[in-house]
Design an enzyme around this catalytic site. Structure first.
Site, PDB file in Angstrom:
ATOM      1  N   LYS A   1     -16.290  -6.579   8.369  1.00 49.21           N
ATOM      2  CA  LYS A   1     -15.908  -5.205   8.018  1.00 49.21           C
ATOM      3  C   LYS A   1     -16.890  -4.655   6.979  1.00 49.21           C
ATOM      4  O   LYS A   1     -17.300  -3.496   7.048  1.00 49.21           O
ATOM      5  CB  LYS A   1     -14.491  -5.165   7.427  1.00 49.21           C
ATOM      6  CG  LYS A   1     -13.367  -5.376   8.436  1.00 49.21           C
ATOM      7  CD  LYS A   1     -12.013  -5.528   7.710  1.00 49.21           C
ATOM      8  CE  LYS A   1     -10.931  -6.011   8.656  1.00 49.21           C
ATOM      9  NZ  LYS A   1      -9.686  -6.383   7.941  1.00 49.21           N
TER      10      LYS A   1
ATOM     11  N   GLN B   1     -11.076 -12.022  -3.980  1.00 50.83           N
ATOM     12  CA  GLN B   1     -10.055 -11.032  -3.639  1.00 50.83           C
ATOM     13  C   GLN B   1      -8.647 -11.485  -4.025  1.00 50.83           C
ATOM     14  O   GLN B   1      -8.262 -12.635  -3.795  1.00 50.83           O
ATOM     15  CB  GLN B   1     -10.115 -10.711  -2.134  1.00 50.83           C
ATOM     16  CG  GLN B   1     -11.448 -10.108  -1.720  1.00 50.83           C
ATOM     17  CD  GLN B   1     -11.536  -9.681  -0.257  1.00 50.83           C
ATOM     18  OE1 GLN B   1     -12.588  -9.811   0.350  1.00 50.83           O
ATOM     19  NE2 GLN B   1     -10.470  -9.157   0.323  1.00 50.83           N
TER      20      GLN B   1
ATOM     21  N   VAL C   1       0.847  -1.210   0.000  1.00 54.04           N
ATOM     22  CA  VAL C   1       0.000   0.000   0.000  1.00 54.04           C
ATOM     23  C   VAL C   1       0.874   1.248   0.000  1.00 54.04           C
ATOM     24  O   VAL C   1       0.639   2.191  -0.761  1.00 54.04           O
ATOM     25  CB  VAL C   1      -0.954   0.015   1.220  1.00 54.04           C
ATOM     26  CG1 VAL C   1      -1.740   1.321   1.280  1.00 54.04           C
ATOM     27  CG2 VAL C   1      -1.911  -1.167   1.180  1.00 54.04           C
TER      28      VAL C   1
ATOM     29  N   HIS D   1      -9.712  -6.615  -6.786  1.00 57.40           N
ATOM     30  CA  HIS D   1     -10.724  -7.511  -6.208  1.00 57.40           C
ATOM     31  C   HIS D   1     -11.974  -7.470  -7.104  1.00 57.40           C
ATOM     32  O   HIS D   1     -12.306  -6.424  -7.680  1.00 57.40           O
ATOM     33  CB  HIS D   1     -11.162  -7.042  -4.822  1.00 57.40           C
ATOM     34  CG  HIS D   1     -10.107  -7.108  -3.759  1.00 57.40           C
ATOM     35  ND1 HIS D   1      -8.910  -7.783  -3.887  1.00 57.40           N
ATOM     36  CD2 HIS D   1     -10.098  -6.586  -2.505  1.00 57.40           C
ATOM     37  CE1 HIS D   1      -8.215  -7.669  -2.767  1.00 57.40           C
ATOM     38  NE2 HIS D   1      -8.912  -6.946  -1.912  1.00 57.40           N
TER      39      HIS D   1
ATOM     40  N   CYS E   1     -10.844  -2.198   1.512  1.00 54.18           N
ATOM     41  CA  CYS E   1     -10.878  -2.196   0.040  1.00 54.18           C
ATOM     42  C   CYS E   1     -12.188  -2.754  -0.528  1.00 54.18           C
ATOM     43  O   CYS E   1     -12.776  -2.171  -1.449  1.00 54.18           O
ATOM     44  CB  CYS E   1      -9.697  -3.000  -0.497  1.00 54.18           C
ATOM     45  SG  CYS E   1      -9.343  -4.480   0.464  1.00 54.18           S
TER      46      CYS E   1
HETATM   47  P1  NAP Z   1       2.898  -5.055   3.486  1.00 53.87           P
HETATM   48  O1  NAP Z   1       3.205  -5.066   2.025  1.00 53.87           O
HETATM   49  O2  NAP Z   1       3.173  -6.274   4.291  1.00 53.87           O
HETATM   50  O3  NAP Z   1       3.689  -3.825   4.125  1.00 53.87           O
HETATM   51  C1  NAP Z   1       3.696  -3.574   5.505  1.00 53.87           C
HETATM   52  C2  NAP Z   1       4.383  -2.245   5.748  1.00 53.87           C
HETATM   53  O4  NAP Z   1       4.290  -1.938   7.144  1.00 53.87           O
HETATM   54  C3  NAP Z   1       5.862  -2.260   5.413  1.00 53.87           C
HETATM   55  O5  NAP Z   1       6.249  -0.990   4.973  1.00 53.87           O
HETATM   56  C4  NAP Z   1       6.483  -2.578   6.758  1.00 53.87           C
HETATM   57  O6  NAP Z   1       7.816  -2.126   6.879  1.00 53.87           O
HETATM   58  C5  NAP Z   1       5.603  -1.738   7.654  1.00 53.87           C
HETATM   59  N1  NAP Z   1       5.669  -2.190   9.037  1.00 53.87           N
HETATM   60  C6  NAP Z   1       5.327  -3.399   9.516  1.00 53.87           C
HETATM   61  N2  NAP Z   1       5.556  -3.446  10.855  1.00 53.87           N
HETATM   62  C7  NAP Z   1       6.052  -2.236  11.189  1.00 53.87           C
HETATM   63  C8  NAP Z   1       6.484  -1.649  12.418  1.00 53.87           C
HETATM   64  N3  NAP Z   1       6.459  -2.318  13.561  1.00 53.87           N
HETATM   65  N4  NAP Z   1       6.925  -0.360  12.395  1.00 53.87           N
HETATM   66  C9  NAP Z   1       6.959   0.333  11.236  1.00 53.87           C
HETATM   67  N5  NAP Z   1       6.565  -0.165  10.046  1.00 53.87           N
HETATM   68  C10 NAP Z   1       6.121  -1.432  10.036  1.00 53.87           C
HETATM   69  O7  NAP Z   1       1.391  -4.712   3.756  1.00 53.87           O
HETATM   70  P2  NAP Z   1       0.396  -3.762   2.934  1.00 53.87           P
HETATM   71  O8  NAP Z   1      -0.375  -4.555   1.978  1.00 53.87           O
HETATM   72  O9  NAP Z   1       1.152  -2.579   2.432  1.00 53.87           O
HETATM   73  O10 NAP Z   1      -0.630  -3.343   4.056  1.00 53.87           O
HETATM   74  C11 NAP Z   1      -0.245  -2.582   5.171  1.00 53.87           C
HETATM   75  C12 NAP Z   1      -1.449  -2.324   6.048  1.00 53.87           C
HETATM   76  O11 NAP Z   1      -2.350  -1.474   5.350  1.00 53.87           O
HETATM   77  C13 NAP Z   1      -2.272  -3.591   6.367  1.00 53.87           C
HETATM   78  O12 NAP Z   1      -1.771  -4.238   7.491  1.00 53.87           O
HETATM   79  C14 NAP Z   1      -3.646  -3.037   6.563  1.00 53.87           C
HETATM   80  O13 NAP Z   1      -3.861  -2.636   7.896  1.00 53.87           O
HETATM   81  C15 NAP Z   1      -3.664  -1.845   5.648  1.00 53.87           C
HETATM   82  N6  NAP Z   1      -4.359  -2.181   4.392  1.00 53.87           N
HETATM   83  C16 NAP Z   1      -5.518  -1.568   4.181  1.00 53.87           C
HETATM   84  C17 NAP Z   1      -6.226  -1.836   3.033  1.00 53.87           C
HETATM   85  C18 NAP Z   1      -7.534  -1.180   2.842  1.00 53.87           C
HETATM   86  O14 NAP Z   1      -8.399  -1.813   2.330  1.00 53.87           O
HETATM   87  N7  NAP Z   1      -7.719   0.054   3.206  1.00 53.87           N
HETATM   88  C19 NAP Z   1      -5.756  -2.710   2.086  1.00 53.87           C
HETATM   89  C20 NAP Z   1      -4.552  -3.348   2.310  1.00 53.87           C
HETATM   90  C21 NAP Z   1      -3.874  -3.049   3.490  1.00 53.87           C
HETATM   91  P3  NAP Z   1       9.078  -3.118   6.712  1.00 53.87           P
HETATM   92  O15 NAP Z   1       9.379  -3.166   5.240  1.00 53.87           O
HETATM   93  O16 NAP Z   1      10.137  -2.397   7.458  1.00 53.87           O
HETATM   94  O17 NAP Z   1       8.699  -4.430   7.282  1.00 53.87           O
HETATM   95  C1  3JM Z   2      -6.324  -5.234   5.075  1.00 61.04           C
HETATM   96  O1  3JM Z   2      -2.202  -5.640  11.250  1.00 61.04           O
HETATM   97  C2  3JM Z   2      -3.288  -6.035  10.846  1.00 61.04           C
HETATM   98  O2  3JM Z   2      -4.024  -6.712  11.580  1.00 61.04           O
HETATM   99  C3  3JM Z   2      -3.719  -5.629   9.455  1.00 61.04           C
HETATM  100  C4  3JM Z   2      -4.612  -6.591   8.790  1.00 61.04           C
HETATM  101  C5  3JM Z   2      -5.208  -6.032   7.498  1.00 61.04           C
HETATM  102  C6  3JM Z   2      -6.254  -5.103   7.487  1.00 61.04           C
HETATM  103  C7  3JM Z   2      -6.710  -4.460   8.750  1.00 61.04           C
HETATM  104  O3  3JM Z   2      -7.474  -5.082   9.507  1.00 61.04           O
HETATM  105  O4  3JM Z   2      -6.299  -3.331   8.979  1.00 61.04           O
HETATM  106  C8  3JM Z   2      -4.715  -6.525   6.299  1.00 61.04           C
HETATM  107  C9  3JM Z   2      -5.274  -6.118   5.094  1.00 61.04           C
HETATM  108  C10 3JM Z   2      -6.824  -4.719   6.279  1.00 61.04           C
HETATM  109  C11 3JM Z   2      -7.961  -3.787   6.228  1.00 61.04           C
HETATM  110  O5  3JM Z   2      -7.962  -2.910   5.365  1.00 61.04           O
HETATM  111  O6  3JM Z   2      -8.917  -3.919   6.999  1.00 61.04           O
END
Ligand code: NAP
Ligand code: 3JM
Length: 339
Positions: free
Chosen positions: A216, A159, A18, A245, A132
């Site tokens: 959600k 998805q 993201v 998705h 999403c």
């Molecule tokens: P991802 O590809 O696994 O990336 C996770 C990111 O979080 C990486 O930049 C990681 O950094 C960082 N991170 C993890 N633990 C951390 C910590 N303790 N301190 C600082 N940074 C940390 O995951 P993603 O798909 O980008 O998704 C990230 C989050 O966005 C999800 O967990 C979810 O909550 C949210 N999300 C929301 C939607 C939505 O529908 N709105 C969709 C997808 C995700 P490193 O590279 O250093 O590990």
């Molecule tokens: C999309 O750390 C977490 O539990 C993140 C899990 C997660 C989420 C969330 O609940 O924030 C992964 C992918 C989402 C989301 O958008 O709800």
């Protein structure tokens, strides 16, 4: 935050799926920045990303990271938002949070700018970005609700793996190679093999037998539409493709609306693009939605099993409108720009 034209933005989770999409979208949309700060964990601190042709280095997230930051875009997981969003707010930033952590808090706006932009301005430091699957569905539902009232939604999702992060994309691709080579597969990110499979399990199981991803969609629909009377039931399924998705959405309306009327409504609905010409095999698919902004809608039909029902098929890029783009649009409204 002062309402100014150019702002200092921080991306928390900048190395993630993201976060990297946020970086591209800020660049594409020429977001008015004074400074951009990239934050992640110690694991990727020191790495660089190119922004507007220049390398920017990723810093380790600490409670002190937000000094001088106007807008902090969080996408590093729920526990990181829980711990660090309060530090960002204390430093004077507005947090736009992509995780589920604050979404159900009635004090915190949950916003899709095409649907409820007015909510943005009642924030007290944090604005939540919806899930999403909810965002793309509601872009198609909102015009129908405004016209004839939506009574009940039955949705099944299809998805992509990018919704579970970068490691999930890599796992699906690696499992595909192993499966084709006839080698053993050990699931890590997903509860089962995802390659050549369909897994009806996204996020954790709740006491009622639904997954949290399914709930959600129920909770967020009511909050964003500002209407608790809309009944929603959902089945969320993970499939082995990388981006976007898809959703089969059945809508029961309060009064009759024809498929032709829905097509007319959606032709000019904000954030929606109609892709509906069965005679030419035209309908949305993940390979068409990936890398694009709209929520694509097609296969619009009347549900012949009930008096007032519509079926449709909705596809959108989960990392763009489903996460990064929606968050950047909220930021644009905040600073008085376009939505
Ligand atoms: P991802 O590809 O696994 O990336 C996770 C990111 O979080 C990486 O930049 C990681 O950094 C960082 N991170 C993890 N633990 C951390 C910590 N303790 N301190 C600082 N940074 C940390 O995951 P993603 O798909 O980008 O998704 C990230 C989050 O966005 C999800 O967990 C979810 O909550 C949210 N999300 C929301 C939607 C939505 O529908 N709105 C969709 C997808 C995700 P490193 O590279 O250093 O590990
Ligand atoms: C999309 O750390 C977490 O539990 C993140 C899990 C997660 C989420 C969330 O609940 O924030 C992964 C992918 C989402 C989301 O958008 O709800």
């Amino acid at each position: 935050m002062d309402i100014r034209k150019r702002v200092h933005v921080a991306i928390v989770g900048a190395s993630g799926a993201v976060g990297e999409t946020m970086l591209s979208i800020l660049e594409e949309r020429q977001f008015p920045l004074t400074e951009l700060t990239l934050l992640a964990s110690r694991r990727s601190a020191g790495q660089t990303r190119i922004f507007r042709g220049r390398p920017l280095s990723i810093k380790e997230l600490t409670p002190e990271s937000f000094e001088g930051v106007d807008i902090a875009l969080f996408s590093a997981g729920a526990s990181v938002s829980a711990e660090f969003a309060p530090h960002a707010v204390k430093a004077g930033a507005v947090v736009i949070d992509n995780t589920s952590y604050f979404r159900r808090d009635s004090e915190i706006p949950l916003v899709v700018p095409e649907i409820n932009p007015q909510e943005i301005f009642r924030h007290k430091g944090i604005i939540s970005n919806p899930n999403c699957s909810t965002i793309q569905m509601l872009l198609a539902i909102k015009p129908i609700h405004d016209k004839v009232g939506v009574k009940r939604i039955v949705v099944s999702t299809y998805q992509s793996v990018s919704g579970a992060g970068r490691s999930a994309i890599n796992e699906m691709l690696e499992q595909t190679r192993l499966a084709l080579a006839g080698e053993n597969i050990t699931p890590r990110k997903f509860p089962h093999q995802i390659a050549f499979n369909a897994i009806p399990h996204i996020d954790i199981f709740m006491d009622n037998g639904y997954t949290k991803e399914e709930m959600k969609m129920v909770w967020e629909t009511k909050k964003i539409m500002g209407d608790d009377s809309i009944a929603v039931t959902s089945t969320c399924v993970r499939l082995p493709f990388v981006s976007a998705h898809a959703e089969a959405v059945n809508v029961e309306t309060r009064s009759k609306i024809t498929a032709a009327e829905v097509r007319e409504l959606l032709r000019c609905a904000p954030g929606v693009e109609l892709m509906d010409d069965p005679s030419q095999n035209i309908y949305p698919m993940p390979i068409k939605g990936a890398g694009r902004d709209p929520s694509y809608v097609g296969r619009i039909r009347e549900d012949e099993s009930i008096p007032n029902g519509i079926n449709m098929w909705v596809v959108s890029d989960n990392l763009r409108k489903g996460a990064a783009l929606n968050a950047v649009q909220i930021a644009e409204v905040l600073i008085g720009g376009k939505a």
